[in-house]
Scaffold this motif. Structure first.
Motif, PDB file in Angstrom:
ATOM      1  N   UNK A 233      -6.985  29.972  57.908  1.00  0.00           N
ATOM      2  CA  UNK A 233      -8.356  30.075  57.395  1.00  0.00           C
ATOM      3  C   UNK A 233      -8.397  30.890  56.116  1.00  0.00           C
ATOM      4  N   UNK A 234      -7.644  31.985  56.066  1.00  0.00           N
ATOM      5  CA  UNK A 234      -7.609  32.814  54.859  1.00  0.00           C
ATOM      6  C   UNK A 234      -7.037  32.037  53.673  1.00  0.00           C
ATOM      7  N   UNK A 235      -6.003  31.254  53.930  1.00  0.00           N
ATOM      8  CA  UNK A 235      -5.414  30.462  52.845  1.00  0.00           C
ATOM      9  C   UNK A 235      -6.379  29.380  52.371  1.00  0.00           C
ATOM     10  N   UNK A 236      -7.121  28.786  53.317  1.00  0.00           N
ATOM     11  CA  UNK A 236      -8.109  27.773  52.926  1.00  0.00           C
ATOM     12  C   UNK A 236      -9.164  28.372  52.007  1.00  0.00           C
ATOM     13  N   UNK A 237      -9.648  29.549  52.344  1.00  0.00           N
ATOM     14  CA  UNK A 237     -10.635  30.232  51.496  1.00  0.00           C
ATOM     15  C   UNK A 237     -10.012  30.601  50.159  1.00  0.00           C
ATOM     16  N   UNK A 238      -8.748  31.037  50.184  1.00  0.00           N
ATOM     17  CA  UNK A 238      -8.068  31.461  48.961  1.00  0.00           C
ATOM     18  C   UNK A 238      -7.945  30.309  47.966  1.00  0.00           C
ATOM     19  N   UNK A 239      -7.756  29.094  48.484  1.00  0.00           N
ATOM     20  CA  UNK A 239      -7.571  27.934  47.597  1.00  0.00           C
ATOM     21  C   UNK A 239      -8.869  27.168  47.374  1.00  0.00           C
ATOM     22  N   UNK A 240      -9.995  27.806  47.695  1.00  0.00           N
ATOM     23  CA  UNK A 240     -11.319  27.232  47.430  1.00  0.00           C
ATOM     24  C   UNK A 240     -11.883  27.869  46.166  1.00  0.00           C
ATOM     25  N   UNK A 241     -12.462  27.052  45.320  1.00  0.00           N
ATOM     26  CA  UNK A 241     -13.046  27.578  44.074  1.00  0.00           C
ATOM     27  C   UNK A 241     -14.562  27.621  44.184  1.00  0.00           C
ATOM     28  N   UNK A 242     -15.156  28.581  43.495  1.00  0.00           N
ATOM     29  CA  UNK A 242     -16.620  28.748  43.472  1.00  0.00           C
ATOM     30  C   UNK A 242     -17.195  27.983  42.290  1.00  0.00           C
ATOM     31  N   UNK A 243     -18.246  27.243  42.568  1.00  0.00           N
ATOM     32  CA  UNK A 243     -18.937  26.497  41.520  1.00  0.00           C
ATOM     33  C   UNK A 243     -20.409  26.892  41.534  1.00  0.00           C
ATOM     34  N   UNK A 244     -21.070  26.697  40.392  1.00  0.00           N
ATOM     35  CA  UNK A 244     -22.505  27.005  40.250  1.00  0.00           C
ATOM     36  C   UNK A 244     -22.806  28.428  40.695  1.00  0.00           C
ATOM     37  N   UNK A 245     -22.043  29.359  40.083  1.00  0.00           N
ATOM     38  CA  UNK A 245     -22.227  30.797  40.337  1.00  0.00           C
ATOM     39  C   UNK A 245     -22.091  31.140  41.817  1.00  0.00           C
ATOM     40  N   UNK A 246     -21.176  30.464  42.473  1.00  0.00           N
ATOM     41  CA  UNK A 246     -20.884  30.794  43.858  1.00  0.00           C
ATOM     42  C   UNK A 246     -21.772  30.123  44.874  1.00  0.00           C
ATOM     43  N   UNK A 247     -22.718  29.295  44.427  1.00  0.00           N
ATOM     44  CA  UNK A 247     -23.608  28.625  45.370  1.00  0.00           C
ATOM     45  C   UNK A 247     -22.926  27.457  46.085  1.00  0.00           C
ATOM     46  N   UNK A 248     -21.928  26.893  45.438  1.00  0.00           N
ATOM     47  CA  UNK A 248     -21.230  25.736  45.987  1.00  0.00           C
ATOM     48  C   UNK A 248     -19.732  26.029  46.037  1.00  0.00           C
ATOM     49  N   UNK A 249     -19.104  25.620  47.122  1.00  0.00           N
ATOM     50  CA  UNK A 249     -17.659  25.781  47.293  1.00  0.00           C
ATOM     51  C   UNK A 249     -16.971  24.422  47.089  1.00  0.00           C
ATOM     52  N   UNK A 250     -15.882  24.429  46.317  1.00  0.00           N
ATOM     53  CA  UNK A 250     -15.122  23.205  46.068  1.00  0.00           C
ATOM     54  C   UNK A 250     -13.732  23.318  46.701  1.00  0.00           C
ATOM     55  N   UNK A 251     -13.431  22.392  47.573  1.00  0.00           N
ATOM     56  CA  UNK A 251     -12.097  22.335  48.183  1.00  0.00           C
ATOM     57  C   UNK A 251     -11.558  20.920  48.026  1.00  0.00           C
ATOM     58  N   UNK A 252     -10.237  20.821  47.810  1.00  0.00           N
ATOM     59  CA  UNK A 252      -9.588  19.520  47.703  1.00  0.00           C
ATOM     60  C   UNK A 252      -8.438  19.438  48.702  1.00  0.00           C
ATOM     61  N   UNK A 253      -8.214  18.242  49.206  1.00  0.00           N
ATOM     62  CA  UNK A 253      -7.148  18.089  50.194  1.00  0.00           C
ATOM     63  C   UNK A 253      -6.733  16.640  50.341  1.00  0.00           C
ATOM     64  N   UNK A 254      -5.701  16.442  51.165  1.00  0.00           N
ATOM     65  CA  UNK A 254      -5.143  15.117  51.410  1.00  0.00           C
ATOM     66  C   UNK A 254      -5.320  14.753  52.874  1.00  0.00           C
ATOM     67  N   UNK A 255      -5.511  13.455  53.107  1.00  0.00           N
ATOM     68  CA  UNK A 255      -5.602  12.950  54.473  1.00  0.00           C
ATOM     69  C   UNK A 255      -4.822  11.639  54.563  1.00  0.00           C
ATOM     70  N   UNK A 256      -4.050  11.441  55.642  1.00  0.00           N
ATOM     71  CA  UNK A 256      -3.282  10.193  55.787  1.00  0.00           C
ATOM     72  C   UNK A 256      -4.190   9.012  56.100  1.00  0.00           C
ATOM     73  N   UNK A 257      -3.743   7.847  55.680  1.00  0.00           N
ATOM     74  CA  UNK A 257      -4.555   6.638  55.813  1.00  0.00           C
ATOM     75  C   UNK A 257      -4.925   6.339  57.255  1.00  0.00           C
TER      76      UNK A 257
END
Length: 612
Positions: A233-257
């Motif tokens: 969970x800490x790593x997930x938060x660490x690799x999340x970026x803040x957008x719109x002055x912290x109002x929105x969180x952006x996360x990217x990831x991969x999922x298998x078909x």
């Protein structure tokens, strides 16, 4: 095969982000993209704590004893067990140090006997003397010292003489060639009492560790999973970026078909905006392998080298049959193979959960049996020299034809090597077609078909004297050479292509011959295994003498069994090690090189809940 991946970009309101992470963790589908290379201090501390727990679990595993009797109360908190184990380990280290010191002091005192220091001090005070303790090599001890000085010999031990020199308070130590000893101010009895007490305390601490190992391992395992869960969970938060002055969180990831349906179903009902796109090589998506039951057994072997990159072919299904054949070729003893199959089957039957390693051993044992039957070796016995009907008839046929089993196995090793090399070339061509288009694979295909045409022409035209086969061979060879010399670097000038083709020809011919000769090791290892087994059998049988007495016959029989068991055990170990390592080398060097394997893939590791 490599499972296709899809890239997701999630936009989540910051108030909903924690619940979104928990939902993703329960799904266990998304491999989070790491955007920051440097971990935070909190994450480093979490990693350190996880490592400490893993290390403690490993330590306790050495103390696990189901028969140990213990009545120690086990803390139900993982953190408390960690502290308790650390305290016990500190005590054990302290007791071991004290025992070591006392044993050293005891060894110093033993040559002098169990005397009382209080009586010696009383004697020194009343008589006004000082007592000095010396030792010297027995060869250097001089009997004149006893007449010249107030000296008393105490003992002789391990080549040394121990003596006491008594001097009045105003006298100085005479010049004698001996070493003075400063003895511990305790008696032997006192030290032995302390050693007994410390040993009992040490055993008590070890018994406590036994109790923790028997009863606390499950608590520690759950604690480790909790720490890993929090770390994820800490790593997930660490690799999340803040957008719109912290109002929105952006996360990217991969999922298998094959798991998109459940992820999409959740996202449709969640307060999440997301984008989805199919992966491309430039994004460097993670790699998840998906193979059938047979090929999955060999993923352990292929992963020893590296995972393929995302746009490559998974070579596991292609190396599996070759590795199976190569292992059996190297071992090449039907008796050893039968032993492998039986042991793996018995152990597998006793285990509740399926063990893929045991299934792999069964297959490797079956391959060893197959090549052992072909090569005619059973626990070092040469079957072609026995009166078994099939082997007797085959031996007569080969003798009439002027060939031997060794000739057949030698040529078979080269044929297998050539087949794998050609197979690798076709796989390389398939990869080049997939990555860049057919035109980029023409040169590789040219080499593959040229080698095949040359081999066919050698067998048909040269060996069978079919002269007209030379004409189609020349036509096919000419077409292949055009591809090799003028289409090896598409898009470049003809002159550059020709120069590149010459260099490629040099590397292919020189490297190809060397690669092909490398496969001779299959024959050499199989032959060495058979010879070593034969030697042990011969040594053992020479100990049987029918003309000897009954006692000597029994002794000879026992020694024969010892040599057979120990000798074949050594042969199994050495041949098994070689049969495992050398096929790996042929796979990872010759086969992977001809297949153009790049590797460097990163394993698919989804963000998921570690504990229930």
């Amino acid at each position: 095969m490599i499972v296709p991946m899809f890239k997701y970009s999630f936009l989540v309101h910051h108030l909903d982000y924690n619940s979104f992470l928990e939902d993703l963790k329960k799904l266990g589908v998304v491999h989070i993209i790491q955007k920051k290379e440097e971990p935070s201090i909190e994450i480093l501390d979490a990693y350190r704590r996880v490592n400490e727990v893993e290390k403690t679990m490993k330590t306790l595993s050495t103390f696990r004893d189901e028969n140990a009797y213990d009545e120690v109360q086990i803390p139900q908190s993982g953190n408390e067990i960690m502290e308790a184990v650390a305290s016990v380990q500190t005590n054990i280290e302290h007791y071991n140090q004290q025992i070591s010191i006392l044993n050293k002091e005891l060894n110093q005192l033993l040559p002098w006997g169990n005397f009382s220091w209080s009586k010696i001090e009383q004697l020194e005070n009343e008589a006004g003397v000082q007592m000095y303790f010396f030792y010297v090599s027995t060869k250097k001890f001089q009997d004149e010292w006893e007449a010249a000085y107030n000296l008393t010999k105490i003992s002789e031990d391990k080549g040394y003489t121990y003596f006491v020199l008594v001097l009045e308070n105003d006298q100085t130590i005479p010049d004698i060639d001996a070493e003075e000893v400063k003895l511990p101010k305790q008696s032997i009895g006192e030290i032995q009492g302390q050693l007994k007490e410390l040993t009992e305390q040490l055993e008590q601490e070890k018994a406590t560790l036994h109790a923790y190992a028997n009863k606390g391992s499950l608590v520690l395992e759950n604690y480790s999973l909790e720490l890993k869960d929090a770390l994820a969970s800490s790593e997930a938060v660490h690799h999340t970026s803040d957008e719109l002055e912290g109002q929105v969180k952006l996360m990217e990831g991969w999922a298998p078909k094959d798991r998109l349906a459940e992820l999409d179903a959740y996202l449709e009902n969640a307060s999440v905006y997301y984008l989805k796109s199919e992966a491309n090589h430039a994004d460097k998506p993670p790699v998840q392998l998906k193979n059938n039951r047979f090929n999955r057994l060999f993923e352990t072997i292929s992963n020893l080298y590296a995972l393929p990159s995302y746009n490559e072919l998974d070579l596991t299904p292609f190396l599996a049959p070759f590795y199976l054949l190569f292992f059996g070729f190297c071992f090449s003893d039907a008796g050893y193979g039968l032993l492998f199959v039986l042991v793996a089957t018995i152990v597998k039957a006793k285990q509740k959960e399926a063990n893929p390693i045991l299934s792999l051993i069964q297959l490797l044992g079956a391959s060893t049996m197959f090549f052992g039957i072909l090569g005619g070796t059973f626990f070092g016995i040469e079957l072609y020299k026995t009166n078994l009907p099939v082997y007797r008839d085959l031996a007569k046929s080969m003798e009439a034809s002027g060939i031997t089993v060794q000739d057949i196995m030698f040529k078979s090793s080269l044929i297998l090597g050539l087949i794998q090399m050609l197979f690798g070339m076709f796989l390389r061509a398939a990869k080049e077609i997939k990555q860049a288009g057919f035109i980029h694979a023409v040169s590789t295909l040219g080499w593959a078909f040229l080698i095949i045409a040359s081999a066919v022409n050698y067998l048909v035209a040269d060996k069978m004297n079919v002269e007209f086969m030379n004409i189609p061979y020349m036509i096919i060879g000419g077409i292949c050479l055009i591809g090799i010399f003028f289409m090896n670097t598409p898009g470049k000038s003809l002159l550059l292509n020709f120069g590149s083709g010459l260099w490629d020809t040099y590397n292919t011919v020189v490297g190809g011959v060397g690669d092909l000769l490398s496969y001779v090791r299959l024959f050499a290892l199989g032959l060495a295994s058979a010879i070593l087994g034969l030697v042990f059998n011969d040594l053992a049988l020479k100990l049987i003498n029918p003309e000897a007495g009954i006692v000597m016959q029994i002794v000879g029989f026992v020694l024969m069994l010892v040599i057979l068991v120990v000798g074949h055990a050594i042969n199994i170990f050495m041949s098994g090690l070689g049969s495992m390592v050398h096929p790996l080398r042929l796979t990872f060097v010759e086969f992977y090189k001809n297949a153009g394997f790049e590797g460097g893939g990163k394993a698919y590791n989804p963000f998921k809940k570690q504990v229930n």
